[in-house]
Design a protein around this motif. Sequence first.
Motif, PDB file in Angstrom:
ATOM      1  N   LEU A  26       9.178  11.430   0.250  1.00 11.10           N
ATOM      2  CA  LEU A  26       8.805  12.751   0.754  1.00 11.10           C
ATOM      3  C   LEU A  26       8.303  13.618  -0.393  1.00 11.10           C
ATOM      4  O   LEU A  26       8.760  13.497  -1.532  1.00 11.10           O
ATOM      5  CB  LEU A  26      10.007  13.442   1.405  1.00 11.10           C
ATOM      6  CG  LEU A  26      10.811  12.683   2.453  1.00 11.10           C
ATOM      7  CD1 LEU A  26      11.895  13.585   3.030  1.00 11.10           C
ATOM      8  CD2 LEU A  26       9.911  12.145   3.547  1.00 11.10           C
ATOM      9  N   THR A  27       7.392  14.515  -0.095  1.00  6.32           N
ATOM     10  CA  THR A  27       7.088  15.567  -1.053  1.00  6.32           C
ATOM     11  C   THR A  27       8.244  16.562  -1.037  1.00  6.32           C
ATOM     12  O   THR A  27       8.998  16.668  -0.062  1.00  6.32           O
ATOM     13  CB  THR A  27       5.767  16.269  -0.721  1.00  6.32           C
ATOM     14  OG1 THR A  27       5.770  16.668   0.655  1.00  6.32           O
ATOM     15  CG2 THR A  27       4.586  15.350  -0.990  1.00  6.32           C
ATOM     16  N   VAL A  28       8.386  17.316  -2.140  1.00  4.74           N
ATOM     17  CA  VAL A  28       9.574  18.153  -2.325  1.00  4.74           C
ATOM     18  C   VAL A  28       9.174  19.526  -2.854  1.00  4.74           C
ATOM     19  O   VAL A  28       8.335  19.632  -3.770  1.00  4.74           O
ATOM     20  CB  VAL A  28      10.555  17.506  -3.325  1.00  4.74           C
ATOM     21  CG1 VAL A  28      11.760  18.420  -3.578  1.00  4.74           C
ATOM     22  CG2 VAL A  28      11.028  16.148  -2.820  1.00  4.74           C
ATOM     23  N   SER A  29       9.785  20.560  -2.299  1.00  3.58           N
ATOM     24  CA  SER A  29       9.663  21.909  -2.856  1.00  3.58           C
ATOM     25  C   SER A  29      11.054  22.487  -3.061  1.00  3.58           C
ATOM     26  O   SER A  29      12.002  22.125  -2.371  1.00  3.58           O
ATOM     27  CB  SER A  29       8.839  22.816  -1.932  1.00  3.58           C
ATOM     28  OG  SER A  29       9.383  22.836  -0.615  1.00  3.58           O
ATOM     29  N   ASP A  59       9.485  17.548 -12.009  1.00  8.52           N
ATOM     30  CA  ASP A  59       8.476  16.807 -11.234  1.00  8.52           C
ATOM     31  C   ASP A  59       8.539  17.033  -9.732  1.00  8.52           C
ATOM     32  O   ASP A  59       7.958  16.252  -8.964  1.00  8.52           O
ATOM     33  CB  ASP A  59       8.539  15.306 -11.537  1.00  8.52           C
ATOM     34  CG  ASP A  59       7.998  14.983 -12.931  1.00  8.52           C
ATOM     35  OD1 ASP A  59       7.098  15.711 -13.384  1.00  8.52           O
ATOM     36  OD2 ASP A  59       8.482  14.028 -13.546  1.00  8.52           O
ATOM     37  N   VAL A  60       9.242  18.084  -9.279  1.00 11.05           N
ATOM     38  CA  VAL A  60       9.109  18.418  -7.859  1.00 11.05           C
ATOM     39  C   VAL A  60       7.663  18.826  -7.604  1.00 11.05           C
ATOM     40  O   VAL A  60       6.934  19.249  -8.504  1.00 11.05           O
ATOM     41  CB  VAL A  60      10.078  19.531  -7.416  1.00 11.05           C
ATOM     42  CG1 VAL A  60      11.523  19.107  -7.612  1.00 11.05           C
ATOM     43  CG2 VAL A  60       9.787  20.850  -8.124  1.00 11.05           C
ATOM     44  N   ASP A  61       7.235  18.703  -6.356  1.00 10.72           N
ATOM     45  CA  ASP A  61       5.838  18.974  -6.034  1.00 10.72           C
ATOM     46  C   ASP A  61       5.503  20.455  -6.054  1.00 10.72           C
ATOM     47  O   ASP A  61       4.355  20.837  -6.327  1.00 10.72           O
ATOM     48  CB  ASP A  61       5.513  18.383  -4.660  1.00 10.72           C
ATOM     49  CG  ASP A  61       5.658  16.881  -4.660  1.00 10.72           C
ATOM     50  OD1 ASP A  61       4.734  16.203  -5.142  1.00 10.72           O
ATOM     51  OD2 ASP A  61       6.713  16.377  -4.214  1.00 10.72           O
ATOM     52  N   LEU A  62       6.499  21.309  -5.749  1.00 12.97           N
ATOM     53  CA  LEU A  62       6.239  22.746  -5.679  1.00 12.97           C
ATOM     54  C   LEU A  62       7.516  23.497  -6.013  1.00 12.97           C
ATOM     55  O   LEU A  62       8.569  23.237  -5.427  1.00 12.97           O
ATOM     56  CB  LEU A  62       5.756  23.116  -4.274  1.00 12.97           C
ATOM     57  CG  LEU A  62       5.497  24.592  -3.966  1.00 12.97           C
ATOM     58  CD1 LEU A  62       4.373  25.137  -4.845  1.00 12.97           C
ATOM     59  CD2 LEU A  62       5.145  24.778  -2.493  1.00 12.97           C
ATOM     60  N   LEU A  63       7.435  24.421  -6.960  1.00 20.99           N
ATOM     61  CA  LEU A  63       8.550  25.288  -7.327  1.00 20.99           C
ATOM     62  C   LEU A  63       8.162  26.726  -7.035  1.00 20.99           C
ATOM     63  O   LEU A  63       7.105  27.197  -7.485  1.00 20.99           O
ATOM     64  CB  LEU A  63       8.889  25.128  -8.812  1.00 20.99           C
ATOM     65  CG  LEU A  63       9.971  26.063  -9.381  1.00 20.99           C
ATOM     66  CD1 LEU A  63      11.328  25.778  -8.742  1.00 20.99           C
ATOM     67  CD2 LEU A  63      10.055  25.930 -10.905  1.00 20.99           C
ATOM     68  N   VAL A 120       3.436  25.503  -9.208  1.00 26.14           N
ATOM     69  CA  VAL A 120       4.372  26.625  -9.326  1.00 26.14           C
ATOM     70  C   VAL A 120       3.746  27.846  -8.678  1.00 26.14           C
ATOM     71  O   VAL A 120       2.555  28.136  -8.886  1.00 26.14           O
ATOM     72  CB  VAL A 120       4.696  26.937 -10.799  1.00 26.14           C
ATOM     73  CG1 VAL A 120       5.612  28.153 -10.902  1.00 26.14           C
ATOM     74  CG2 VAL A 120       5.336  25.731 -11.481  1.00 26.14           C
ATOM     75  N   VAL A 121       4.537  28.558  -7.894  1.00 20.46           N
ATOM     76  CA  VAL A 121       4.104  29.833  -7.337  1.00 20.46           C
ATOM     77  C   VAL A 121       5.087  30.907  -7.778  1.00 20.46           C
ATOM     78  O   VAL A 121       6.295  30.771  -7.585  1.00 20.46           O
ATOM     79  CB  VAL A 121       4.015  29.784  -5.797  1.00 20.46           C
ATOM     80  CG1 VAL A 121       3.771  31.182  -5.222  1.00 20.46           C
ATOM     81  CG2 VAL A 121       2.889  28.840  -5.365  1.00 20.46           C
ATOM     82  N   VAL A 122       4.559  31.958  -8.400  1.00 20.53           N
ATOM     83  CA  VAL A 122       5.360  33.122  -8.775  1.00 20.53           C
ATOM     84  C   VAL A 122       5.127  34.196  -7.713  1.00 20.53           C
ATOM     85  O   VAL A 122       4.009  34.708  -7.553  1.00 20.53           O
ATOM     86  CB  VAL A 122       4.976  33.650 -10.166  1.00 20.53           C
ATOM     87  CG1 VAL A 122       5.814  34.892 -10.504  1.00 20.53           C
ATOM     88  CG2 VAL A 122       5.181  32.573 -11.229  1.00 20.53           C
TER      89      VAL A 122
END
Length: 299
Positions: free
Chosen positions: A163-166, A189-193, A223-225
């Motif tokens: 699975l992809t992971v966030s 290495d998660v797909d989205l933080l 990464v999204v801030v």
Amino acid sequence: MTAAARIVVVGDLITDVVAVLAGPLATGSDTPATIRVSGGGQAANTAAWLAAQGVPVTMVGAVGDDDAGRDRVAELERAGVDCAVDRQPGTATGTVIVLTGDGERTMITQRGANLRLSAAHVAQAVAEAADARHLHLSAYTLLDAESREAGLRALAAARERGLTVSVDAASAAPLRRVGAATFLSWVRDVDLLLVNSDEAAVLAGGLDPAAQARALSATARRVVVKRGAAGAVWADRSATVTVSPSRRVAVADVTGAGDAFAAGLLSAWLSNSDPRSALSHAGDLGAQAVSSVGARPTP
């Protein structure tokens, strides 16, 4: 991947007691407020916002074997969320008292049964979600030692399933307590933080938001801030930086705005939207969330 793919959300399910203050808090005295009791919890809120967009979603968490726990699960089920929730006898369902006003909020937290979420329950729930393609983890589960094993197992189970992971970094104060290096080792290495401005400062230092996002992309693939009324910044390992403008709306209550933003971001990104479109959709849901009191979509 399309938005029809199931998302498994792991983390807290609680009761929110939201007090919208009429003015500054009068310490030691009385402060008029509008008070509302409803479902909350970062993971559960994100699940509810995903379901409101028509995304199949499974919420994995724990509640007490009490009236509050039964009410919290029933609310999610009515909202269209599939619940893989473990009922813990002899433990109260978690509660958060939220004091909100002037565009800010302060949370007083009793995580309750959320602390007893087990790695075994998480592993079984992920295994049983046969149509899942993505796992989203609220870092509250990682940040408290009593539930950390469950959070780490969620990440491992997702990787085992392909699975992809966030991960949503959750909260600056507990991040500071565990330390940036430790937390970043858990989410490598998660797909989205996803981080807000305060969390970004803890994890990446006092840089500007684009620099923080770029620095954190050495750990996470994307990464999204989240910057609230100032918009948001996206960065990935290809050195792409995308800035989303702010949404100007009347603010009733900021509780759950970040959770709505996360749901909008995930639904768009997992439907193969480009970063700018994904941020735009996330901002729309965040703006919708702050326009009413409470952390969930308005029925």
